[in-house]
Scaffold this motif. Structure first.
Motif, short mmCIF file in Angstrom:
data_model
loop_
_atom_site.label_atom_id
_atom_site.label_comp_id
_atom_site.label_asym_id
_atom_site.label_seq_id
_atom_site.Cartn_x
_atom_site.Cartn_y
_atom_site.Cartn_z
N VAL A 182 46.33 -0.29 -50.55
CA VAL A 182 45.67 -0.84 -49.61
C VAL A 182 45.89 0.34 -48.95
O VAL A 182 45.25 0.48 -47.76
CB VAL A 182 46.05 -2.16 -48.93
CG1 VAL A 182 46.16 -2.03 -47.23
CG2 VAL A 182 45.99 -3.19 -49.20
N VAL A 183 47.23 1.29 -48.89
CA VAL A 183 47.16 2.44 -47.86
C VAL A 183 47.23 3.49 -49.31
O VAL A 183 47.76 3.01 -50.11
CB VAL A 183 48.35 2.26 -47.35
CG1 VAL A 183 48.12 1.00 -46.14
CG2 VAL A 183 49.42 1.93 -47.68
N ASP A 184 47.05 4.41 -48.92
CA ASP A 184 47.30 5.66 -49.61
C ASP A 184 48.99 5.92 -49.41
O ASP A 184 50.07 5.78 -48.57
CB ASP A 184 46.86 7.10 -49.33
CG ASP A 184 46.76 7.31 -47.71
OD1 ASP A 184 48.01 7.28 -47.59
OD2 ASP A 184 46.12 8.26 -47.94
N PRO A 185 49.65 7.25 -50.02
CA PRO A 185 51.03 7.21 -50.01
C PRO A 185 51.37 7.93 -48.96
O PRO A 185 52.45 7.85 -48.26
CB PRO A 185 51.06 8.76 -51.11
CG PRO A 185 49.68 8.02 -52.38
CD PRO A 185 49.11 7.41 -51.50
N GLU A 186 50.53 8.43 -47.55
CA GLU A 186 50.47 8.45 -46.59
C GLU A 186 50.72 7.39 -45.81
O GLU A 186 50.52 7.09 -44.49
CB GLU A 186 49.82 9.82 -45.99
CG GLU A 186 50.07 10.88 -46.62
CD GLU A 186 50.06 11.03 -48.05
OE1 GLU A 186 48.65 10.70 -48.57
OE2 GLU A 186 50.46 12.02 -48.78
N LEU A 187 50.32 6.62 -45.96
CA LEU A 187 49.82 5.36 -45.18
C LEU A 187 48.95 4.78 -44.52
O LEU A 187 49.12 4.00 -43.65
CB LEU A 187 51.64 5.25 -45.33
CG LEU A 187 52.97 4.89 -44.98
CD1 LEU A 187 54.69 4.39 -44.47
CD2 LEU A 187 52.85 4.16 -46.65
N ARG A 188 48.03 5.11 -44.89
CA ARG A 188 46.83 5.84 -43.95
C ARG A 188 45.89 4.17 -44.53
O ARG A 188 45.53 4.01 -45.82
CB ARG A 188 46.28 7.21 -44.40
CG ARG A 188 46.61 7.36 -43.37
CD ARG A 188 46.04 9.61 -43.16
NE ARG A 188 46.33 9.46 -45.14
CZ ARG A 188 45.66 11.28 -45.29
NH1 ARG A 188 45.94 11.73 -44.97
NH2 ARG A 188 45.94 11.18 -46.45
#
Length: 508
Positions: A460-466
């Motif tokens: 759902v999110v990338d490792p940058e939490l986007r």
């Protein structure tokens, strides 16, 4: 750009729980304006601040008091899930145990496609939060916003639990957050001077006078507002009206494993087929939203005491054991917890005086889903953790029950034990214990995973939490965890807030 009404800040943080409180503080410290939107109320109930008051908060107005759908592998029972509906979120309701988990938990996240989340990368973030009573060391930090203390005057039955486990050959652990985790000992806790130190009280309460901070409580967010594929704010209900709040930089969802996923789904961000079925217009087809829901499971090995127990001086949850079903594992998968009160097992008798050894598993394999019940944001979502669907979870929990009964039968408890109430003396065989687990299984209240981070098609999110497919929108709370850490989730959620604030500030 469409005309906007309402307040505008640099950042909008939805949810004032463990991660959201950290993010708000770090963004304020960096000179940004922040609007915190929280569905719950102010934390002015004295039971929140008393370390022994948490049982009274369960099913109170400060608790979302959610129920799962009937669990087909647990006798079709619906499980009660307490979640904080108050500033501080579940850090204002929890047992205040400060445990980070095992280093292999975080290394596994990194290996699975989340670089920057390995143990060596996140340990400094844990330490940065801390103001540990022991001072600064290789394992702890000093001077951070979050006070962490030791249990200095343990309850006699909590001490008996440690003594009993030691008699069975378990190693004594002075600090579950130190070099070794597997063994028995007393917890460290987010308590200072006899008061609960929630994430809100630790990180935000000291800076409430900052003019760059706006806090709105009693605000139930309905959806994220989008303009040209970018998140620009949220719509929320408060005081009987619908309002909008905007952010010029980013919107950060920190509503927890349930709130963040529900908000995404109500915003049309999620599995397209499910959204259409409940009447939500699809904004971004993101099939992983609401998947990967899982939790630590426990049951209650309850004992009737031979006499009334004296009152405790800490958090009612003073000692515990981390153990493994297989010595070849890199870390523990069992977490029996001791409570010097009766934590009832569902459908079993409740003695007037007693104590509980809670067999628990911390590396569950079962996975479930969160889905909308309807397009109405006032309706609670459908929570199906699918507990005990994997045979390992059932067998590991039975292993934990057998271990706890061994501990409960040791001489250290002779002065306190009158009788075992649950599972009771009639439970003799492993099949009996399997039936007991299905009849009485509950939760450690450590739900994670519904907005899992990663780089695959169900992330759902990338490792940058986007959030994949949406500009200006991040998720930062326990929902982003690919797998639950092998320990209590409050400290890891605070770490997620620290990590998120670094990622946000690096992009600002």
């Amino acid at each position: 750009m469409s005309q906007r009404t309402g307040f505008e800040h640099d950042y909008l943080v939805v949810g004032a729980g463990s991660a959201g409180s950290v993010i708000a503080r770090r963004l304020l410290d960096a000179g940004h304006s922040v609007h915190v939107v929280e569905a719950g109320s102010a934390d002015d109930d004295e039971r929140v601040h008393n370390p022994q008051g948490w049982p009274l908060l369960l099913q109170s107005p400060l608790d979302w008091a959610l129920m799962t759908v009937p669990q087909r592998h647990a006798n079709n029972r619906s499980l009660y899930w307490p979640r904080g509906k108050v500033l501080g979120g579940s850090s204002s309701l929890n047992g205040m145990i400060y445990v980070r988990g095992h280093r292999s938990d975080y290394d596994a996240w990194a290996y699975a496609g989340c670089p920057g989340w390995d143990w060596d990368s996140v340990l400094p973030l844990f330490k940065r939060s801390e103001d540990h009573v022991d001072g600064e060391s290789a394992w702890h930090g000093k001077g951070g916003p979050l006070p962490v203390s030791r249990i200095t005057e343990p309850h006699p039955t909590a001490a008996a639990f440690v003594e009993a486990a030691l008699a069975l050959g378990h190693e004594h652990i002075e600090d579950f957050n130190g070099e070794r985790m597997t063994g028995v000992g007393f917890n460290h806790a987010t308590i200072r001077d006899g008061r609960r130190m929630s994430a809100w009280q630790s990180f935000v309460a000291p800076v409430l006078g900052n003019p760059a901070l706006t806090v709105t409580t009693g605000a139930h967010v309905h959806r994220v507002l989008m303009e040209g594929g970018r998140a620009v704010g949220v719509e929320y209900a408060a005081d009987g009206a619908v309002h909008r709040a905007y952010a010029s930089a980013e919107v950060v969802l920190s509503g927890g494993v349930i709130g963040s996923a529900q908000t995404l789904l109500l915003s049309g961000i999620g599995p397209a087929q499910h959204l259409r079925e409940v009447g939500v217009e699809v904004t971004v087809d993101l099939p992983g939203v609401g998947e990967n829901l899982h939790d630590h499971l426990l049951v209650s090995n309850v004992y009737e005491a031979s006499r009334p127990l004296p009152p405790g001086k800490a958090n009612l949850l003073e000692s515990q054991l981390f153990a493994s079903t297989d010595a070849r594992r890199p870390g523990p998968d069992l977490q029996p917890l001791f409570l010097h009160l009766v934590y009832p097992a569902e459908s079993y008798p409740v003695p007037e005086h007693g104590y509980t050894i809670a067999p628990g598993i911390v590396r569950p394999l079962s996975r479930g889903t969160l889905r909308l019940a309807s397009a109405d944001p006032r309706k609670a979502p459908l929570l199906d953790p699918n507990v005990l669907s994997e045979r390992y979870d059932l067998e590991a929990l039975v292993d934990a029950v057998e271990l706890c009964r061994e501990i409960g039968g040791q001489a250290a408890f002779d002065a306190w034990r009158k009788a075992e109430v649950a599972p009771g003396p009639e439970a003799r065989t492993r099949d009996d214990l399997r039936a007991y687990v299905r009849r009485a299984v509950g939760t450690y209240h450590h739900q994670v995973g519904t907005c899992r981070m990663g780089q695959d098609s169900l992330a759902v999110v990338d490792p940058e939490l986007r959030v994949h497919g949406v500009e200006g929108l991040r998720v930062a709370d326990a929902s982003i965890m690919p797998s639950v850490p092998s320990g209590n989730t409050n400290a890891p959620s605070i770490m997620v807030g620290e990590k998120a604030s670094d990622l946000i500030l690096a992009a600002s």
